[in-house]
Enzyme design. Sequence first.
Site, PDB file in Angstrom:
ATOM      1  N   TYR A 201     -11.027 -40.728  17.031  1.00 39.63           N
ATOM      2  CA  TYR A 201     -12.233 -40.829  18.071  1.00 39.63           C
ATOM      3  C   TYR A 201     -13.118 -41.614  17.651  1.00 39.63           C
ATOM      4  CZ  TYR A 201     -10.249 -36.044  18.788  1.00 39.63           C
ATOM      5  OH  TYR A 201      -9.366 -34.707  19.177  1.00 39.63           O
TER       6      TYR A 201
ATOM      7  N   CYS B  89      -2.951 -38.127  24.108  1.00 39.83           N
ATOM      8  CA  CYS B  89      -4.097 -37.729  23.582  1.00 39.83           C
ATOM      9  C   CYS B  89      -3.855 -37.138  22.409  1.00 39.83           C
ATOM     10  CB  CYS B  89      -5.002 -36.783  24.327  1.00 39.83           C
ATOM     11  SG  CYS B  89      -4.089 -35.632  25.192  1.00 39.83           S
TER      12      CYS B  89
END
Length: 148
Positions: free
Chosen positions: A87, A116
């Site tokens: 992230y 993701c």
Amino acid sequence: MAHLSMSSPMGSLTLFEEDGALVALEWGRVPGGSSSSLLADGKDQLDAYFDRRLHSFSLPLRPAGTPFQKSVWQCMRAIPFGLTRTYGELADELNSAARAVGGACGRNPLPIIIPCHRVLGSAGLGGYSGGDGLSTKRLLLRLEGALA
């Protein structure tokens, strides 16, 4: 909205199409459904992905989201099969914060196709909003050889 449900190693999935583009992939089976060449192609590409014969999806996508979310999703699409990013790395690339990137990942309407699952926390897997959560993320990463 046109949709097609299918079986997969991750359980039942349903693809949704609107105006010639895929707009969502959800876990579970939706009654009814319809057929289109795009939905059939999406199913075929997902089947090939699960069989490890496809490493990159080539489908018209139109996920609904904010400009920031769309920029995060575009960065996720650039992560190659079998590799991961954090992230924080995506946040640095976008001049943003890791938490904001995580929020955009959690709102991804096309999981698997917009990968993701390839985005990890700095101290481990992070989260996953699809299927059975982290167990689904682990399965997808193992399928790609990104997790032992």
